[in-house]
Scaffold this motif. Structure first.
Motif, PDB file in Angstrom:
ATOM      1  N   PRO A 495       0.827  -1.210   0.000  1.00 52.23           N
ATOM      2  CA  PRO A 495       0.000   0.000   0.000  1.00 52.23           C
ATOM      3  C   PRO A 495       0.853   1.249   0.000  1.00 52.23           C
ATOM      4  N   TYR A 496       0.273   2.352  -0.448  1.00 51.84           N
ATOM      5  CA  TYR A 496       0.954   3.639  -0.481  1.00 51.84           C
ATOM      6  C   TYR A 496       0.466   4.518   0.678  1.00 51.84           C
ATOM      7  N   TRP A 547      -2.623   8.851   5.744  1.00 51.10           N
ATOM      8  CA  TRP A 547      -3.391   7.605   5.717  1.00 51.10           C
ATOM      9  C   TRP A 547      -2.777   6.659   4.691  1.00 51.10           C
ATOM     10  N   MET A 548      -3.087   5.355   4.876  1.00 52.76           N
ATOM     11  CA  MET A 548      -2.587   4.319   3.976  1.00 52.76           C
ATOM     12  C   MET A 548      -3.722   3.871   3.060  1.00 52.76           C
ATOM     13  N   THR A 549      -3.386   3.506   1.828  1.00 55.66           N
ATOM     14  CA  THR A 549      -4.417   3.034   0.904  1.00 55.66           C
ATOM     15  C   THR A 549      -3.815   2.102  -0.124  1.00 55.66           C
ATOM     16  N   SER A 550      -4.603   1.145  -0.566  1.00 55.06           N
ATOM     17  CA  SER A 550      -4.281   0.328  -1.744  1.00 55.06           C
ATOM     18  C   SER A 550      -5.466   0.367  -2.694  1.00 55.06           C
ATOM     19  N   ARG A 551      -6.230   1.461  -2.599  1.00 53.32           N
ATOM     20  CA  ARG A 551      -7.427   1.648  -3.417  1.00 53.32           C
ATOM     21  C   ARG A 551      -7.205   2.848  -4.353  1.00 53.32           C
ATOM     22  N   LEU A 576      -4.245   8.462  -7.539  1.00 53.89           N
ATOM     23  CA  LEU A 576      -3.439   7.280  -7.248  1.00 53.89           C
ATOM     24  C   LEU A 576      -4.081   6.078  -7.912  1.00 53.89           C
ATOM     25  N   THR A 577      -3.296   5.318  -8.681  1.00 53.89           N
ATOM     26  CA  THR A 577      -3.764   4.096  -9.323  1.00 53.89           C
ATOM     27  C   THR A 577      -3.169   2.901  -8.596  1.00 53.89           C
ATOM     28  N   LYS A 581      -5.721  -0.694 -11.525  1.00 57.17           N
ATOM     29  CA  LYS A 581      -7.067  -0.261 -11.873  1.00 57.17           C
ATOM     30  C   LYS A 581      -7.186   1.234 -11.630  1.00 57.17           C
ATOM     31  N   PRO A 582      -7.449   2.034 -12.667  1.00 59.85           N
ATOM     32  CA  PRO A 582      -7.579   3.493 -12.458  1.00 59.85           C
ATOM     33  C   PRO A 582      -8.808   3.809 -11.629  1.00 59.85           C
ATOM     34  N   PRO A 583      -8.873   5.018 -11.026  1.00 61.87           N
ATOM     35  CA  PRO A 583     -10.037   5.400 -10.220  1.00 61.87           C
ATOM     36  C   PRO A 583     -11.325   5.334 -11.028  1.00 61.87           C
TER      37      PRO A 583
END
Length: 696
Positions: A495-496, A547-551, A576-577, A581-583
């Motif tokens: 995750p980023y 915050w962290m995300t992988s979405r 963020l992709t 999968k793009p947003p």
């Protein structure tokens, strides 16, 4: 530890207070006390430094440990790098130190991360370095936080040779491995022999893999033993790293009848083998070959070039080392008129020998600036401060694609590199907090022409700060940065981390001390928890949200001051992709509010264990095409698993969620405060709620 799994560690660390599933029990009351670790006096010395570079900064921290004799730790840094893990003998007071050298102006922080006997992160020691230093080849930098010096290893193939040495000599081959910490990078290195010293300097480019294998050979006509190794060199020729020494041994039996002198020439190569860059200055190519004779002798030879030139040479070989490195330098005065060439070496006495021709190539690439300007604010600027200044510069590469190094002058940025074909626009944002004016410029250089920088036209800017109206708090533009703990794409396993930042300025004329309340808001209707900044006097404070995300996500967000007066900061954008999968541009409804948060029982006194229940009401604007994901967060470092609820077509837009799989088996230490947080399809939070458990 991966940041997306942080809740697992905090759940296990809080097992003495809560159990989140049936069958998990608290540790016995008479269990051995956990080791206690305290970190104090984390500092950088000097915290601010100026003058010539490189500049040295010492980071230190005092650690007190009770309950164990060993401490495992490492230093973590604001640029995402980490030191090696170290283990020391702990005591009542143990001082940890790390010294870093910086090659140019920079700023950041450094902290101690304790790995055992318990996990703990210290406060941050902030530092700032301001000095004059030109751009360097980052792949050879020794400064932590930039690319570390490459590592090298070497080994000899076979165990050597014993017996009668054949006519023409026997050749032993050496192999080495050179590894860099990140690509692209440039590395200068050389082979060194204990019998004969350093060989010629060679240069490698790393643009794909981070590891390259290199080779060397030596022809032996008599018995010989020694070692051979690799040295990694800096741009100034200083040795940065040395490999292991590879031993060799050749034992030649005595020959009653010395054979005639035999000369051989092998291992031809040219540096650089290819050049890609500006062709406005003279270039130089150096050819190499290894000459060997079977016994001491005078050797005559000549270099033959593709342009018809012949360069004669002569050398006398004595002693035990019967090899020589032959070199030829070919200067090219007008590279634009030469696309390449070749050369070979021919031995004319004793005997005859020649190498295969080796070639070099020249590709002329032109880098030009097509537009430089101040994008915002409109110039000259007169108004409230702080203000974000944005400048852009566009470059155009012709003649093919090329690796281009680039960096900004004031405020200076680190050197970055990327492959460019056609035009590319670079943007630089920085914050000015007071009246100032100056100029900046973009510096570029092609990879093979590193050090010969081309500078754009100056971009001048002017900021005049106007005193704020009494009672008016100002908010800067929000900036959003991304970072990942591991290199590579944003995925579920990697995750980023996103960090939003903005500054809040309280001017003169307000009543102090002053409390400023604010929330982070998103253009999709999302919002964060209300937070506070304390001002004891007029000044500027920085607010951040991480915050962290992988979405995959694309949004605009800003800082919204709610008191003492409502002020909305300028928004910042990010995209963020993740997982390839793009947003998704439209997923239907959004979460509008999270209300009626409650914990039952809110205050329990009596028999334990006791079952707890957390409830809240979620309202969406319309049916959603993706589930709403949410979790409970508490200030004792515990949280619920991430859960989902759907709002399909034809169903209600308001639903109540419950978390019932929750049992407290021991007393809490006072009140525990928490809230429900929605993480998808947009961010939203409930008001704070509290509970306490006293087991009778």
């Amino acid at each position: 530890m991966r940041k997306d799994l942080w809740w697992r560690s905090v759940l296990s660390a809080a097992a003495a207070a809560l159990c989140l599933s049936t069958g998990v029990f608290a540790a016995p009351a008479n269990a051995a006390a956990a080791p206690a670790v305290q970190i104090a006096a984390v500092k950088a010395s000097p915290a601010r430094s100026g003058g010539p570079c490189p500049a040295s900064t010492l980071f230190s921290a005092t650690v007190t440990v009770k309950g164990t004799a060993r401490l495992t730790y490492r230093w973590i840094r604001s640029d995402g790098s980490r030191s090696v893990v170290k283990t020391v003998r702990a005591g009542a007071r143990t001082t940890l130190r790390e010294r870093r050298s910086f090659l140019g102006s920079t700023r950041g922080w450094q902290a101690v991360q304790v790995l055992s006997p318990k996990k703990l992160v210290s406060k941050r020691a902030h530092y700032s370095v301001s000095c004059e230093a030109g751009p360097r080849d980052v792949s050879l930098s020794e400064a932590p936080g930039q690319a570390p010096a490459p590592t090298a290893s070497a080994e000899v193939s076979g165990d050597g040779y014993s017996g009668k040495c054949p006519t023409g000599g026997g050749t032993l081959r050496f192999t080495g491995t050179i590894k860099v910490s990140r690509v692209p990078a440039a590395v200068s290195y050389r082979w060194v022999d204990s019998d004969g010293g350093a060989l010629g300097t060679e240069r490698l480019w790393f643009s794909g893999a981070s590891t390259r294998t290199v080779g060397s050979s030596r022809t032996f006509l008599t018995g010989q033993s020694g070692t051979r190794w690799i040295e990694i060199l800096g741009p100034d020729g200083r040795v940065l790293n040395t490999s292991n020494r590879a031993p060799y041994r050749v034992a030649c039996a005595a020959d009653p009848a010395p054979p005639p002198v035999v000369a051989s020439v092998t291992n031809p190569w040219v540096t650089p083998a290819g050049y890609q860059g500006s062709c406005t200055r003279p270039l130089q190519f150096t050819f190499h070959a290894t000459l060997a004779v079977s016994q001491p002798a005078k050797v005559t030879y000549r270099w033959v070039r593709s342009d018809g030139s012949t360069v004669p040479g002569e050398t006398e070989i004595k002693g035990t080392d019967l090899t020589r490195d032959l070199t030829l330098t070919w200067p090219v005065a007008d590279p634009a008129r030469t696309n390449g060439g070749w050369a070979r070496v021919e031995v004319t006495s004793p005997g005859q020998a020649r190498t295969q021709p080796v070639k070099f190539a020249i590709t002329c690439v032109h880098v030009n600036f097509s537009e430089t300007k101040v994008v915002s604010p409109a110039q000259p600027y007169i108004g409230a401060c702080p203000v974000t200044v944005r400048t852009t510069a566009t470059i155009t590469v012709t003649g093919g694609s090329a690796l281009v190094w680039h960096s900004w002058k004031y405020p200076g940025t680190s050197v970055a590199v990327e492959r460019i074909s056609g035009s590319r626009t670079y943007t630089r944002d920085w914050v000015e907090t007071g009246t100032a004016k100056g100029s900046t410029a973009l510096l570029v250089a092609t990879a093979d022409d590193y050090g010969h920088w081309k500078e754009s036209a100056p971009i001048t800017w002017s900021v005049t700060c106007r005193a704020d109206e009494p009672g008016q708090v100002t908010v800067s533009r929000t900036t959003v940065t991304t970072w990942s703990g591991e290199p590579g794409a944003c995925t579920t396993a990697n995750p980023y981390q996103l960090t939003a930042a903005a500054t809040v300025t309280a001017p003169k004329g307000l009543t102090y001390p002053l409390t400023v309340t604010y929330r982070w808001r998103w253009d999709d209707g999302g919002y964060g928890q209300e937070e506070k900044l304390q001002f004891t006097e007029p000044g500027t404070r920085r607010a951040t949200h991480t915050w962290m995300t992988s979405r995959s996500h694309a949004a605009t967000m800003w800082l919204d001051v709610t008191g003492p007066a409502k002020v909305q900061g300028a928004p910042g954008e990010y995209s963020l992709t993740c997982n390839g999968k793009p947003p998704t541009p439209d997923i239907g409804g959004k979460v509008m509010s999270v209300t009626s948060a409650a914990i039952t029982p809110a205050n329990h006194t009596g028999a334990c264990p006791v079952d707890l229940k957390a409830t809240a009401t979620i309202t969406v604007s319309a049916p959603t095409s993706v589930p709403v994901e949410y979790a409970w967060r508490f200030d004792n470092n515990t949280s619920s698993p991430t859960q989902q609820i759907t709002f399909p077509e034809g169903g209600p837009l308001t639903r109540t969620v419950e978390w019932k799989d929750w049992r407290a088996i021991v007393s809490t230490r006072g009140k525990v405060t928490g809230y429900l947080q929605v993480v998808a399809p947009n961010r939203a939070v409930s008001e704070f709620v509290s509970y306490s458990v006293t087991c009778g």
